[in-house]
Write an enzyme that holds these catalytic residues in place. Structure first.
Site, PDB file in Angstrom:
ATOM      1  N   CYS A  38       0.789  -1.234   0.000  1.00 60.72           N
ATOM      2  CA  CYS A  38       0.000   0.000   0.000  1.00 60.72           C
ATOM      3  C   CYS A  38       0.825   1.289   0.000  1.00 60.72           C
ATOM      4  CB  CYS A  38      -0.907   0.063   1.224  1.00 60.72           C
ATOM      5  SG  CYS A  38      -1.429  -1.514   1.893  1.00 60.72           S
TER       6      CYS A  38
ATOM      7  N   ARG B 255       6.033 -11.931   5.155  1.00 59.45           N
ATOM      8  CA  ARG B 255       5.299 -11.917   6.413  1.00 59.45           C
ATOM      9  C   ARG B 255       5.785 -13.062   7.269  1.00 59.45           C
ATOM     10  NH1 ARG B 255      -0.865 -10.955   4.179  1.00 59.45           N
ATOM     11  NH2 ARG B 255      -0.383  -9.025   3.082  1.00 59.45           N
TER      12      ARG B 255
ATOM     13  N   HIS C  41      -8.212  -1.531  -1.318  1.00 59.60           N
ATOM     14  CA  HIS C  41      -7.101  -2.480  -1.465  1.00 59.60           C
ATOM     15  C   HIS C  41      -7.758  -3.738  -2.019  1.00 59.60           C
ATOM     16  CE1 HIS C  41      -4.765  -0.483   1.982  1.00 59.60           C
ATOM     17  NE2 HIS C  41      -5.987  -0.021   2.130  1.00 59.60           N
TER      18      HIS C  41
ATOM     19  N   HIS D  52      -4.344  -0.881  -5.650  1.00 64.86           N
ATOM     20  CA  HIS D  52      -4.977   0.121  -4.803  1.00 64.86           C
ATOM     21  C   HIS D  52      -5.703   1.089  -5.701  1.00 64.86           C
ATOM     22  CE1 HIS D  52      -1.935  -1.636  -2.156  1.00 64.86           C
ATOM     23  NE2 HIS D  52      -2.876  -1.464  -1.246  1.00 64.86           N
TER      24      HIS D  52
ATOM     25  N   ASP E 261      -1.634  -7.283  -6.477  1.00 66.38           N
ATOM     26  CA  ASP E 261      -2.213  -6.280  -5.587  1.00 66.38           C
ATOM     27  C   ASP E 261      -2.555  -5.006  -6.342  1.00 66.38           C
ATOM     28  OD1 ASP E 261      -3.025  -5.255  -3.216  1.00 66.38           O
ATOM     29  OD2 ASP E 261      -1.034  -5.054  -2.330  1.00 66.38           O
TER      30      ASP E 261
ATOM     31  N   LYS F 199     -13.764  -6.031   4.675  1.00 63.80           N
ATOM     32  CA  LYS F 199     -13.430  -6.569   3.358  1.00 63.80           C
ATOM     33  C   LYS F 199     -14.421  -7.621   2.876  1.00 63.80           C
ATOM     34  CE  LYS F 199     -10.188  -9.813   5.404  1.00 63.80           C
ATOM     35  NZ  LYS F 199      -9.103 -10.722   5.143  1.00 63.80           N
TER      36      LYS F 199
ATOM     37  N   GLN G  69       1.801 -10.849  -4.451  1.00 67.22           N
ATOM     38  CA  GLN G  69       0.360 -10.638  -4.599  1.00 67.22           C
ATOM     39  C   GLN G  69       0.060  -9.922  -5.905  1.00 67.22           C
ATOM     40  OE1 GLN G  69       0.045  -8.154  -1.039  1.00 67.22           O
ATOM     41  NE2 GLN G  69      -1.469  -9.600  -0.288  1.00 67.22           N
TER      42      GLN G  69
HETATM   43 ZN   LIG Z   1      -3.044  -2.454   0.529  1.00 67.15          ZN
END
Ligand SMILES: [Zn+2]
Ligand SMILES: [Zn+2]
Length: 643
Positions: free
Chosen positions: A343, A372, A519, A394, A392, A473, A390
């Protein structure tokens, strides 16, 4: 208002309370009545109830006006309660047979339950048989599960006397009032709810035992984890055992090795995946597919760094709420956090310019690698790892664009799931204990997700307290060929980060406004998704995904020049092709290619050479007619997904 009828209602209310059912029907019942007393029509199906949204036992008594809905044994929640109750039964059996074994935790899982015990040796298959037999007897006895609320001190006293040191340790962290559950002579510390009695378990099976650590931490003592499962009827158990057998054959760790896709090395670090050429090719194909699909949908590709200064992680709330899962390092005396999420860099890109309401929405996409710290006891092949990438993104948008943006992501997920042949289920996860942001923002965010789900006419379940620390989410769980559910897409609405990073845009009124941040991931972690794909397809990937799409098999050395010519034409067209020109029997080469699950085998012999054709043979064993190389290329291309 003070007339005669309301006075009489108030008087009656002293002994009667009103129960509201999901269909809106209200019933007046005596105060103190137990839920099960008016669940007659549900008797067969109901195993517990929701009281004002909280799961409780059917034996719970009602003290004030409430809304009640019943939990059917056929529902996911009902099945969880059945299995969790089965864990108590197993623990009772273990304590009766092995009194020195100490209890730790025994939750239900996606497909069954486990209970961890501290015992001075590993349980053997013979032990499991005995435990299973004893558990069946406890089920036969149809013992009620009895709940008792006590003070924490009393509970500590009780478990200390029993020598249950792990329960005592756990109790230290709990609030002042706790609940104990007893069936027969067995007592456990538990929130519940449970089945009314042990007899409701109609099918019970212990599966295996493995070592684990107290609290999943390798520095702690080794515990014995016994896995089992339970079902409302024996037929469902048989079905499940058949599925398990199939899953064993498809295990992605086994196939990953046989197909030479990836490896994980203790010496390199647990939970860190090394992709071999074929695995890396599979992942590249997926990533190319993703880039193309994102660009088609108005996303921009961005790339952020692996490390960002610690101060930034403090500002985002990650340090406060997510520190336990992060890795840190020092460079030239400055402290850095290795990113567990993508992010932050995306917000800095947003902030690098003044944004106008006309610029929005902005959709930043990154195949972002994150790290992680998952507990070593929880690592599992590609499915649970410490380093992963990911898909990912935004999205920064105006509040009035939120509904459309969420809707577009839901459509995106739907398109992608169809490509892989996955069905899926949707869940809505709400505010967790550890979280940032104002109450009203959480409400707005949750409302936005609910609204979008309604617009799309999707049914969903609610996961209380399972949201991200910065927002609620939508979780999408795909169902694979063996009907197992896997977490893939998530869509999170976040009002908190734009606030913390002071993100703004200039509105049509010339004033500065706060954008909303979404996200989202579609496949989730690539590692995990690849693990799921391997098991879903049992390693036989569809042509468009297969790392090797075709293999050339020469009949004799004489055919090598022709095969080389075909090879050059195929790789020129982007077909992923391998050669097997070894001086081996053709049948042997075919068998090896079949084990490698390569979609097409092209045999290169006299006829193919003289006719200038190829004769594709599918991995199923089916042979296709001889065709010109152009037609074969068209055949392969026709098997690519179109969305
Ligand atoms: Zn994020
Ligand atoms: Zn329990």
């Amino acid at each position: 208002m003070g007339d005669a009828s309301s006075v009489s209602t108030e008087m009656r209310a002293e002994e009667q309370i009103t129960v509201t059912f999901p269909n809106g029907v209200k019933r007046s019942i005596p105060k103190g009545a137990k839920i099960k007393e008016f669940s007659d029509q549900w008797e067969k199906e109901a195993v517990a109830a929701q009281m004002n949204g909280v799961s409780v036992d059917l034996s719970r008594s009602l003290e004030k006006d409430v809304s009640i809905s019943f939990i059917s044994i056929q529902s996911r929640k009902g099945l969880e309660i059945l299995r969790h109750s089965a864990a108590h039964v197993m623990a009772q059996a273990v304590k009766e047979l092995f009194p020195t074994a100490k209890l730790t935790f025994g939750p239900s899982t996606e497909s069954g339950f486990y209970y961890d015990f501290d015992y001075d040796r590993a349980f053997t298959p013979q032990d499991l048989e005995k435990i299973e037999k004893r558990a069946s007897e406890i089920i036969q006895q149809d013992l009620p599960f009895i709940r008792k609320e006590v003070s924490k001190e009393e509970a500590i006293q009780t478990f200390r006397e029993m020598g249950e040191t792990y329960k005592v340790e756990h109790l230290e962290e709990l609030p002042d009032r706790v609940s104990l559950y007893r069936q027969g002579t067995f007592v456990d510390l538990c929130e519940g709810p449970h089945l009314p009695s042990t007899g409701r378990i109609k099918a019970f099976k212990l599966l295996n035992v493995s070592g684990t650590y107290w609290r999943g931490d390798a520095r702690n003592k080794v515990l014995q984890r016994i896995y089992g499962t339970a079902f409302p009827e024996p037929k469902a158990l048989e079905e499940y055992l058949r599925m398990l057998e199939e899953a064993r054959k498809r295990d992605h760790r086994k196939l990953g090795k046989e197909l030479d896709l990836f490896s994980i090395h203790e010496e390199a670090g647990p939970g860190l995946v090394i992709y071999h050429p074929k695995g890396a090719m599979l992942r590249t194909v997926l990533e190319d597919f993703e880039k193309k699909e994102h660009l088609k949908r108005g996303y921009q590709i961005v790339i952020g760094p692996q490390l960002l200064r610690l101060d930034l992680w403090k500002r985002s709330g990650h340090f406060e709420n997510y520190r336990d899962k992060m890795y840190f390092t020092k460079v030239e005396d400055a402290e850095y956090g290795i990113k567990p999420m993508n992010c932050l860099a995306h917000m800095l890109i947003y902030k690098s310019q003044i944004r106008s309401y006309r610029d929005l929405p902005l959709r930043y996409f990154e195949l972002g690698t994150v790290h992680r710290h998952e507990k070593s006891g929880e690592l599992h092949g590609l499915l649970r790892v410490r380093g992963f990438t990911q898909d990912d993104a935004h999205i920064l948008c105006r509040p009035d664009q939120l509904n459309d943006e969420i809707g577009a992501i839901i459509d995106f997920v739907d398109d992608v799931m169809k490509v892989f042949g996955f069905e899926y289920e949707v869940e809505l996860s709400t505010r967790p204990e550890k979280s940032i942001g104002a109450d009203e923002d959480w409400e707005r965010a949750t409302h936005a997700l609910l609204q979008a789900l309604k617009t799309k006419n999707l049914s969903f379940e609610i996961n209380e307290g399972e949201g991200a620390f910065y927002g609620p989410k939508i979780d999408v769980k795909l169902k694979d060929a063996l009907h197992r559910r896997w977490q893939c897409a998530t869509i999170q609405v976040d009002f908190a980060m734009p606030e913390r990073f002071d993100l703004t845009y200039v509105g049509s009124d010339g004033e500065r406004h706060r954008p909303v941040m979404l996200h989202r991931v579609i496949l989730g972690a690539m590692e995990r998704f690849i693990g799921v794909l391997i098991e879903h397809y049992a390693g036989a990937f569809p042509v468009w995904l297969a790392p090797i799409q075709a293999i050339l098999l020469t009949v004799t050395d004489r055919h090598i020049p022709y095969a080389e010519k075909i090879y050059a034409q195929l790789i020129e067209k982007g077909i992923r092709v391998e050669k097997d020109f070894r001086n081996e029997k053709l049948g042997f080469k075919i068998r090896e290619a079949q084990i490698q699950k390569i979609p097409y085998m092209l045999v290169m012999g006299d006829r193919e050479e003289s006719e200038e054709t190829v004769s594709p043979r599918q991995r199923s064993g089916e042979g296709l007619k001889g065709m010109r190389i152009e037609d074969f290329i068209k055949q392969v291309e026709s098997e690519y997904p179109t969305i």
